[in-house]
Design an enzyme around this catalytic site. Structure first.
Site, PDB file in Angstrom:
ATOM      1  N   ASP A 169       0.814  -1.210   0.000  1.00  0.00           N
ATOM      2  CA  ASP A 169       0.000   0.000   0.000  1.00  0.00           C
ATOM      3  C   ASP A 169       0.854   1.269   0.000  1.00  0.00           C
ATOM      4  OD1 ASP A 169      -2.617   1.337   0.466  1.00  0.00           O
ATOM      5  OD2 ASP A 169      -1.654   1.939   2.342  1.00  0.00           O
ATOM      6  N   GLU A 189       1.252  -0.612  -5.064  1.00  0.00           N
ATOM      7  CA  GLU A 189       0.206   0.379  -5.305  1.00  0.00           C
ATOM      8  C   GLU A 189       0.861   1.717  -5.618  1.00  0.00           C
ATOM      9  OE1 GLU A 189      -3.316   3.142  -3.684  1.00  0.00           O
ATOM     10  OE2 GLU A 189      -1.733   2.495  -2.345  1.00  0.00           O
TER      11      GLU A 189
END
Ligand code: GLC
Length: 618
Positions: A262, A304
């Site tokens: 993330d 990401e």
């Protein structure tokens, strides 16, 4: 006894392969022998702790490292509670996922997070504990084992940029414990925060302005790039790096196959920079990749990086020194919706040409919608040449998808609309953006047919791209926006919840009824999913190119692999059109209808598509 020996050899061999480079990079960042030795020792511990099943999965995939580059993977992402209540519930629903041809599930954040200060679970309070309402670590292990039985892969998030303010480290830091304060970015006056703010952009300009939060109880600012309750970790501290690697390995040992890293571009901060994509980020990701290859080589890293293509590609690393296995095809996704709003494929064609020219080793995750907003990260330089200015065009797209302008049937809401810059992002489900919500509300059967057609066509087009397609849960049967978040004060400010509604299992009951919206969508997508898995030409290593159609609303994509050729033609307008292609190299078959068709002057109905496969020469 023999087996243990063999395993040890495995670790040694893998470790030796990477030891020099790992040490080199670690020393470059930390120059700390003791911490490096500790890391190496812990890698072995985590390896030893790994179950025999996972170790054999590692060995299999090591033999066949391209296992994820075929045409057999189809993903779906969902929130555990929305989808099935809890982890045990997901286990009960695996047969539904199989019915959807899904063999890769991304379970949205499920680790311990404070209620009301969770950012959808992206504020982790304990990396080794599952949210109580969702179950336990044992439930997660049970689920991954059940998935592996069914040849499914499991993906979760590794939120490494920050922890929740309720994380044990943050709690101690807030009490003034220097050791723990040094794991974050603390400042006792506003001088440095102010200087950072000069160069660091804002992630949530409206819902969480600024990059620092004042903590009156200890008279310090703490760096919080996202929400004030998400404290940025300081990776200059080797303790942070080591501990986060241990958390990572603890999680993969629960049976995780794919780790979504993330917000990875943010993990290194440097005064005077944008604090995004700094070289040290790549050093850390490269170390993470090597650690995976040493301890758990069956695990994939999904980065990401929601940024423009030039910033995304470096996260693949190089052939000799790879970083992420997979990255989001984010610009293509945003450009797709731009194309829906403009009915003009030229920018999308250009974007696909860029992606198609990248090395075939690169694997992209393709998607139409995900849990986040759409950020309109388009190639504005090119658009400007066609007279479209960034600000005005974003305004147009946002107006269009709110259903305020143009021939739009979309429904949805703005996200983080920034009055200063005029910038805003957009939220809504695929079905609502395609017009299914509006047509349903207005009880307009013709409009519904068109909306379904657009929705199916967008999926057919998404499946034509190389990489791994990932469906957003609910899209398989046209689930529309959920406005109930507005009634929940913990969610009301964050319009991303409009597309984070609970799965409507009543609607699922209709998927086998061809007279319903759900039945129409589900059966057509099902056919596409089947085709994608059957036809070799969909593998990642295929040649892919775009073909000029001489019609601004028609996109034609070609694929070629080992003698097989496929053309996909997609109509982004609400009128019937003709693709003026002229492929005279043989006879073609329409894969959906099964009929013969020339790949020349191809008529495509409004919002329709066709897949034309070249017949094999006898
Ligand atoms: C990622 C997530 C997003 C979250 C952010 C902060 O961008 O996709 O939902 O808000 O990270 O963790």
């Amino acid at each position: 006894m023999k087996r243990v020996r063999k395993d040890e050899d495995c670790f040694e061999v893998r470790f030796k392969r990477h030891a020099d480079e790992l040490k080199w990079l670690y020393t470059e960042l930390y120059d700390n022998e003791a911490m490096f030795s500790e890391l190496c020792a812990r890698l072995r511990d985590f390896y030893e702790e790994r179950s025999e099943e996972l170790k054999s999965r590692d060995r299999e995939r090591e033999q066949y490292p391209d296992w994820y580059k075929g045409n057999d993977l189809l993903g779906m992402m969902f929130y555990v509670d929305n989808f099935a209540g809890n982890l045990r519930g997901v286990e009960q629903k695996l047969s539904y996922l199989e019915q959807c041809h899904v063999n890769y599930i991304h379970l949205m954040p499920l680790l311990d997070t404070p209620q009301g200060r969770s950012d959808g679970g992206y504020a982790v309070a304990d990396f080794r504990k599952v949210q109580e309402k969702l179950g336990t670590m044992e439930d997660l292990e049970r689920l991954t084992a059940a998935c592996h039985q069914k040849k499914m892969n499991v993906c979760i998030d590794f939120v490494m940029n920050h922890t929740s303010e309720d994380h044990e480290w943050a709690v101690k830091a807030r009490q003034g414990d220097g050791e723990y304060m040094s794991r974050y970015f603390f400042f006792d006056n506003e001088e440095l925060p102010r200087r950072y703010e000069e160069t660091v952009p804002q992630v949530f300009p409206t819902t969480a302005p600024g990059n620092f939060t004042w903590l009156p109880e200890i008279g310090h600012f703490v760096m919080t790039s996202f929400y004030p309750y998400q404290w940025d970790l300081n990776y200059r501290n080797p303790r942070v790096f080591n501990e986060m690697m241990y958390n990572f390995l603890y999680l993969v040992n629960r049976g995780i196959d794919i780790m979504r890293i993330d917000a990875v571009p943010y993990i290194w901060k440097e005064l005077g920079t944008s604090c995004r994509n700094l070289q040290e980020v790549h050093t850390i990701v490269r170390m993470l990749r090597m650690i995976c290859e040493i301890v758990c080589p069956s695990v994939l890293l999904l980065g990401e990086v929601v940024m423009e293509p030039e910033k995304v590609a470096p996260y693949f690393g190089t052939v000799e020194k790879p970083e992420c296995h997979m990255l989001y095809n984010v610009t293509t996704m945003a450009t797709t919706w731009h194309t829906v709003a403009t009915r003009n494929v030229s920018l999308l064609k250009r974007q696909l040409d860029i992606v198609n020219s990248l090395p075939k080793e690169y694997v992209f995750l393709n998607y139409l919608r995900c849990h986040d907003d759409i950020g309109w990260g388009l190639d504005y330089e090119t658009l400007r040449r066609d007279g479209m200015e960034e600000r005005a065009h974003k305004q147009y797209l946002n107006d269009y998808f709110q259903g305020l302008t143009g021939a739009s049937n979309s429904r949805g809401e703005l996200y983080n609309s920034d009055p200063l810059s005029g910038d805003a992002r957009f939220c809504g489900t695929t079905a609502s953006m395609c017009g299914i919500e509006k047509a349903g509300f207005e009880n307009d059967a013709d409009a519904m047919e068109r909306a379904i057609r657009l929705d199916v066509t967008l999926h057919a087009y998404m499946f034509m791209q190389s990489g791994i397609p990932v469906l957003y849960s609910g899209d398989e049967m046209g689930q529309v926006n959920d406005y109930t978040y507005k009634e929940n004060p913990e969610k009301a400010q964050d319009s991303r919840y409009i597309h984070r509604g609970a799965m409507d299992w009543e609607l699922v009951k209709r998927i086998s009824d061809p007279a319903t919206v759900q039945g129409k969508l589900f059966s057509q997508l099902n056919r596409l999913e089947q085709l994608r898995k059957e036809e070799k030409v969909f593998v990642s290593g295929a040649e892919v190119w775009t073909v000029e159609t001489w019609d601004p609303a028609l996109l034609c994509i070609g694929r070629y692999y080992e003698g097989e050729k496929l053309l996909g033609i997609f109509n982004f307008s609400e009128q019937d059109r003709t693709a003026w292609i002229n492929e005279t190299d043989g006879d073609y078959v329409d894969l959906i209808s099964g009929t013969k068709r020339a790949a020349a002057g191809v008529d495509i109905p409004a919002y329709g598509f066709c897949y034309l496969k070249k017949e094999e020469e006898a």
